[in-house]
Design a protein around this motif. Structure first.
Motif, PDB file in Angstrom:
ATOM      1  N   PRO A  88       6.762  -3.991  12.342  1.00 58.27           N
ATOM      2  CA  PRO A  88       5.988  -2.347  12.867  1.00 58.27           C
ATOM      3  C   PRO A  88       6.710  -0.986  12.739  1.00 58.27           C
ATOM      4  CG  PRO A  88       6.144  -3.793  14.977  1.00 58.27           C
ATOM      5  CD  PRO A  88       6.597  -4.502  13.303  1.00 58.27           C
ATOM      6  N   GLY A  89       7.743  -1.627  12.272  1.00 61.76           N
ATOM      7  CA  GLY A  89       8.631  -0.276  11.757  1.00 61.76           C
ATOM      8  C   GLY A  89       7.923  -0.182   9.730  1.00 61.76           C
ATOM      9  N   ALA A  90       7.942  -1.177   9.248  1.00 61.74           N
ATOM     10  CA  ALA A  90       7.050  -0.834   8.017  1.00 61.74           C
ATOM     11  C   ALA A  90       5.761  -0.643   8.284  1.00 61.74           C
ATOM     12  CB  ALA A  90       7.154  -2.497   7.248  1.00 61.74           C
ATOM     13  N   ARG A  91       4.788  -0.716   9.059  1.00 64.44           N
ATOM     14  CA  ARG A  91       3.839   0.020   9.149  1.00 64.44           C
ATOM     15  C   ARG A  91       3.810   1.283   9.612  1.00 64.44           C
ATOM     16  NH1 ARG A  91      -1.836  -2.232   9.757  1.00 64.44           N
ATOM     17  NH2 ARG A  91      -3.061  -1.052  10.737  1.00 64.44           N
ATOM     18  N   ALA A  92       4.691   1.675  10.301  1.00 59.19           N
ATOM     19  CA  ALA A  92       4.434   2.843  11.672  1.00 59.19           C
ATOM     20  C   ALA A  92       5.167   3.687   9.822  1.00 59.19           C
ATOM     21  CB  ALA A  92       5.359   2.579  12.063  1.00 59.19           C
ATOM     22  N   MET A  93       5.542   2.913   8.389  1.00 60.81           N
ATOM     23  CA  MET A  93       6.600   3.943   7.731  1.00 60.81           C
ATOM     24  C   MET A  93       5.207   4.400   6.570  1.00 60.81           C
ATOM     25  SD  MET A  93       9.264   2.688   4.978  1.00 60.81           S
ATOM     26  CE  MET A  93      10.433   2.722   5.808  1.00 60.81           C
ATOM     27  N   VAL A  94       3.894   3.125   6.750  1.00 60.06           N
ATOM     28  CA  VAL A  94       3.142   3.864   6.015  1.00 60.06           C
ATOM     29  C   VAL A  94       2.010   5.096   6.360  1.00 60.06           C
ATOM     30  CG1 VAL A  94       1.296   2.638   4.286  1.00 60.06           C
ATOM     31  CG2 VAL A  94       3.731   1.515   4.200  1.00 60.06           C
ATOM     32  N   GLU A  95       1.790   4.437   7.696  1.00 56.04           N
ATOM     33  CA  GLU A  95       0.664   5.173   8.966  1.00 56.04           C
ATOM     34  C   GLU A  95       0.949   6.791   8.408  1.00 56.04           C
ATOM     35  OE1 GLU A  95       0.032   3.202  12.325  1.00 56.04           O
ATOM     36  OE2 GLU A  95      -1.279   2.036  11.225  1.00 56.04           O
ATOM     37  N   ASP A  96       2.869   6.571   9.011  1.00 54.67           N
ATOM     38  CA  ASP A  96       3.065   8.322   9.288  1.00 54.67           C
ATOM     39  C   ASP A  96       3.109   8.975   8.103  1.00 54.67           C
ATOM     40  OD1 ASP A  96       3.584   7.263  11.690  1.00 54.67           O
ATOM     41  OD2 ASP A  96       6.277   7.363  11.564  1.00 54.67           O
ATOM     42  N   ARG A  97       3.433   8.388   7.250  1.00 57.77           N
ATOM     43  CA  ARG A  97       3.136   9.443   5.845  1.00 57.77           C
ATOM     44  C   ARG A  97       1.307   9.948   5.357  1.00 57.77           C
ATOM     45  NH1 ARG A  97       8.032   8.123   1.650  1.00 57.77           N
ATOM     46  NH2 ARG A  97       7.391  10.148   1.145  1.00 57.77           N
ATOM     47  N   ILE A  98       0.747   8.402   5.470  1.00 61.80           N
ATOM     48  CA  ILE A  98      -0.411   8.961   5.090  1.00 61.80           C
ATOM     49  C   ILE A  98      -1.460   9.588   6.721  1.00 61.80           C
ATOM     50  CG2 ILE A  98      -2.962   7.811   5.397  1.00 61.80           C
ATOM     51  CD1 ILE A  98      -1.551   5.649   4.024  1.00 61.80           C
ATOM     52  N   LEU A 129       0.982  -1.237   0.543  1.00 62.45           N
ATOM     53  CA  LEU A 129       0.089   0.411   0.073  1.00 62.45           C
ATOM     54  C   LEU A 129       0.830   1.743  -0.107  1.00 62.45           C
ATOM     55  CD1 LEU A 129      -3.380  -1.110   2.495  1.00 62.45           C
ATOM     56  CD2 LEU A 129      -2.840  -1.238   0.273  1.00 62.45           C
ATOM     57  N   GLY A 130       2.230   1.454  -0.062  1.00 56.37           N
ATOM     58  CA  GLY A 130       3.343   2.204   0.184  1.00 56.37           C
ATOM     59  C   GLY A 130       3.094   2.967  -1.358  1.00 56.37           C
ATOM     60  N   LEU A 131       1.816   2.657  -2.824  1.00 50.55           N
ATOM     61  CA  LEU A 131       2.121   3.373  -3.723  1.00 50.55           C
ATOM     62  C   LEU A 131       0.324   3.972  -4.026  1.00 50.55           C
ATOM     63  CD1 LEU A 131       2.598   3.706  -6.491  1.00 50.55           C
ATOM     64  CD2 LEU A 131       0.733   1.453  -7.051  1.00 50.55           C
ATOM     65  N   LEU A 132      -0.547   3.770  -2.747  1.00 51.64           N
ATOM     66  CA  LEU A 132      -1.279   4.385  -2.302  1.00 51.64           C
ATOM     67  C   LEU A 132      -1.240   5.797  -1.527  1.00 51.64           C
ATOM     68  CD1 LEU A 132      -4.427   2.202  -1.664  1.00 51.64           C
ATOM     69  CD2 LEU A 132      -3.539   3.197  -3.877  1.00 51.64           C
ATOM     70  N   ALA A 133      -0.172   5.745  -0.568  1.00 45.67           N
ATOM     71  CA  ALA A 133       0.741   6.420   0.397  1.00 45.67           C
ATOM     72  C   ALA A 133       1.840   7.662  -0.468  1.00 45.67           C
ATOM     73  CB  ALA A 133       1.364   6.090   1.688  1.00 45.67           C
ATOM     74  N   LEU A 134       2.044   6.879  -1.659  1.00 48.34           N
ATOM     75  CA  LEU A 134       2.531   8.047  -2.733  1.00 48.34           C
ATOM     76  C   LEU A 134       1.901   8.801  -3.355  1.00 48.34           C
ATOM     77  CD1 LEU A 134       5.296   5.849  -3.816  1.00 48.34           C
ATOM     78  CD2 LEU A 134       5.784   7.572  -2.094  1.00 48.34           C
ATOM     79  N   ILE A 135       0.776   8.286  -3.833  1.00 44.60           N
ATOM     80  CA  ILE A 135      -1.368   9.018  -4.960  1.00 44.60           C
ATOM     81  C   ILE A 135      -1.594  10.142  -3.822  1.00 44.60           C
ATOM     82  CG2 ILE A 135      -2.945   8.315  -6.066  1.00 44.60           C
ATOM     83  CD1 ILE A 135      -1.737   5.824  -6.525  1.00 44.60           C
ATOM     84  N   TYR A 136      -1.566   9.004  -2.840  1.00 42.72           N
ATOM     85  CA  TYR A 136      -2.600  10.158  -1.364  1.00 42.72           C
ATOM     86  C   TYR A 136      -1.495  11.897  -1.654  1.00 42.72           C
ATOM     87  CZ  TYR A 136      -5.072  11.852   2.327  1.00 42.72           C
ATOM     88  OH  TYR A 136      -6.069  12.359   3.144  1.00 42.72           O
ATOM     89  N   GLU A 137      -0.097  11.396  -0.685  1.00 37.50           N
ATOM     90  CA  GLU A 137       1.105  12.748  -0.980  1.00 37.50           C
ATOM     91  C   GLU A 137       1.242  13.073  -1.748  1.00 37.50           C
ATOM     92  OE1 GLU A 137       5.333  13.002   1.088  1.00 37.50           O
ATOM     93  OE2 GLU A 137       4.700  10.933   0.225  1.00 37.50           O
ATOM     94  N   GLN A 138       1.464  12.858  -3.407  1.00 37.82           N
ATOM     95  CA  GLN A 138       1.197  13.995  -4.040  1.00 37.82           C
ATOM     96  C   GLN A 138      -0.137  14.829  -5.002  1.00 37.82           C
ATOM     97  OE1 GLN A 138       2.751  11.736  -7.919  1.00 37.82           O
ATOM     98  NE2 GLN A 138       1.790  13.342  -9.594  1.00 37.82           N
ATOM     99  N   ARG A 139      -1.295  14.200  -3.684  1.00 40.06           N
ATOM    100  CA  ARG A 139      -2.067  14.519  -4.475  1.00 40.06           C
ATOM    101  C   ARG A 139      -2.622  15.563  -3.449  1.00 40.06           C
ATOM    102  NH1 ARG A 139      -5.066  14.765  -9.029  1.00 40.06           N
ATOM    103  NH2 ARG A 139      -3.055  14.976  -9.774  1.00 40.06           N
ATOM    104  N   GLY A 140      -1.868  15.657  -2.044  1.00 34.88           N
ATOM    105  CA  GLY A 140      -1.828  16.766  -1.315  1.00 34.88           C
ATOM    106  C   GLY A 140      -1.378  17.614  -1.335  1.00 34.88           C
ATOM    107  N   LEU A 141       0.315  17.638  -2.012  1.00 30.79           N
ATOM    108  CA  LEU A 141       0.388  18.981  -2.999  1.00 30.79           C
ATOM    109  C   LEU A 141      -0.634  18.971  -3.784  1.00 30.79           C
ATOM    110  CD1 LEU A 141       4.398  16.901  -2.259  1.00 30.79           C
ATOM    111  CD2 LEU A 141       3.290  18.624  -0.746  1.00 30.79           C
ATOM    112  N   ASP A 142      -0.783  18.658  -4.859  1.00 33.13           N
ATOM    113  CA  ASP A 142      -1.579  19.283  -5.484  1.00 33.13           C
ATOM    114  C   ASP A 142      -2.535  19.941  -5.025  1.00 33.13           C
ATOM    115  OD1 ASP A 142       0.638  18.286  -7.553  1.00 33.13           O
ATOM    116  OD2 ASP A 142      -0.870  16.585  -7.897  1.00 33.13           O
TER     117      ASP A 142
END
Length: 360
Positions: free
Chosen positions: A193-203, A89-102
């Motif tokens: 735990p670190g992988a899930r936190a990495m995704v959750e923090d960016r979301i 789901l890292g790809l969804l997090a990146l899409i969401y981050e890019q849309r947030g900047l837009d």
């Protein structure tokens, strides 16, 4: 491609959902298909991602009508390859981050346009940093038709932005819930735990950004309503000044017309005075009447005075008999009924400067 996957490409609205794919016996879960459509104006990023169960291997198909958006997303994937390896789901997090900047750049542009209109109308409160308008921009806003058209288009864009940002917040919550959906399926190993936190923090950070953008759109909605009301008031004042100027011109025209009428009346009176004497003089020169030299002058003078008096009498008689007086065209004003008398026992309250006093 199933019907639900096909629908995400054909719909024109925002969407975030997932589909569970089972085997032919409809007993074992094989994959989870995530369907995402993140719009901003006419630039929508569409992503269809299939996550294999239980290996969590995935394949994604991303498309967008705006090529620079795809290039930015591709660069983000290269720079965040660790995030993509940590969770599918890292790809969804990146899409969401890019849309947030837009979205942030979008609301900044709309706020700048709204601020320019406030500076033009002198609505900005004291102490705020003013954006200096260029001469071309000031001339454009001075046009009433362009100003109203610009206000209407900005109002539509703000309303659309509020709808988009409501979806953006919902999409962030969907990305967080998607982690629980994947880990909750039987046979799927839990993320580190670190992988899930990495995704959750960016979301979570993107959700906070979208919430602030939505609040800014709500603020712009109220400010823009005030701009529309103020613009209509300014237009009404401008029309009132134009009407006053036209009324002043009408007064000047009436004054000139009155002077012209006075001049014509004077010419008419002089004509009435000299025309009878001219007629009598013409008759006297025709030698129709043979009078002695002693009585000729007296008869001429008497005849001239008598004819002139007769002409003025006929004029007065015409004004009295054949012209209707103006009073015939006047209509009585409606009589308003008198108000009912107030009984003497009624108690009156006199309000003055916020204090109520009863007369003694």
């Amino acid at each position: 491609m199933n019907t639900v996957t096909y629908g995400v490409y054909t719909t024109a609205r925002q969407n975030c959902s997932y589909v569970l794919e089972y085997d032919d016996a409809l007993q074992n879960l094989q994959a989870i298909i995530f369907l995402v459509r993140c719009p901003i104006l006419s630039r929508s990023i569409v992503c269809v991602m299939r996550v294999q169960i239980p290996t969590l291997s995935c394949v994604a198909f991303v498309c967008c009508p705006h090529a620079p958006d795809l290039d930015r997303l591709r660069d983000s994937c290269k720079a965040s390859h660790v995030l993509l390896r940590a969770s599918p789901l890292g790809l969804l997090a990146l899409i969401y981050e890019q849309r947030g900047l837009d979205y942030e750049g979008w609301v900044t542009r709309v706020a700048l346009e709204s601020h320019e209109i406030e500076v033009f109308m002198r609505m900005s409160p004291p102490g705020w940093t003013y954006h200096r308008l260029s001469p071309s921009r000031y001339k454009e806003l001075s046009d009433t038709d362009r100003l109203l058209s610009r206000l209407q288009s900005t109002d539509i864009e703000i309303c659309h932005g509020h709808s988009i940002m409501t979806f953006a917040v919902r999409f962030g919550k969907f990305c967080t819930e998607a982690l629980d959906v994947i880990e909750g399926k039987p046979g799927v190993p839990k993320l580190a735990p670190g992988a899930r936190a990495m995704v959750e923090d960016r979301i979570r950070f993107s959700i906070s950004r979208c919430l602030s953008v939505r609040e800014r759109f709500e603020e712009l909605t109220h400010r823009h309503r005030g701009q529309i009301n103020a613009s209509f008031s300014l237009i009404a004042q401008k029309d009132s000044k134009v009407n006053q100027a036209m009324a002043g011109i009408g007064v000047d025209v009436a004054r000139v017309t009155a002077l012209d009428s006075r001049t014509m009346k004077t010419i008419g009176v002089l004509t009435l005075i000299f025309l009878p004497s001219s007629l009598v003089t013409s008759l006297w020169q025709a030698n129709i009447f043979h009078l002695s030299e002693d009585t000729n002058g007296k008869v001429y003078a008497g005849t001239t005075v008598a004819v002139t008096a007769a002409v003025f009498f006929c004029w007065w008689l015409y004004m009295r008999l054949f012209e209707k007086p103006l009073e015939q065209y006047s209509y009585p004003l409606p009589q308003t009924p008198a108000p009912d008398p107030v009984p003497s026992s009624a108690l009156f309250t006199h309000v003055r400067f916020g204090e109520a006093q009863s007369p003694s």
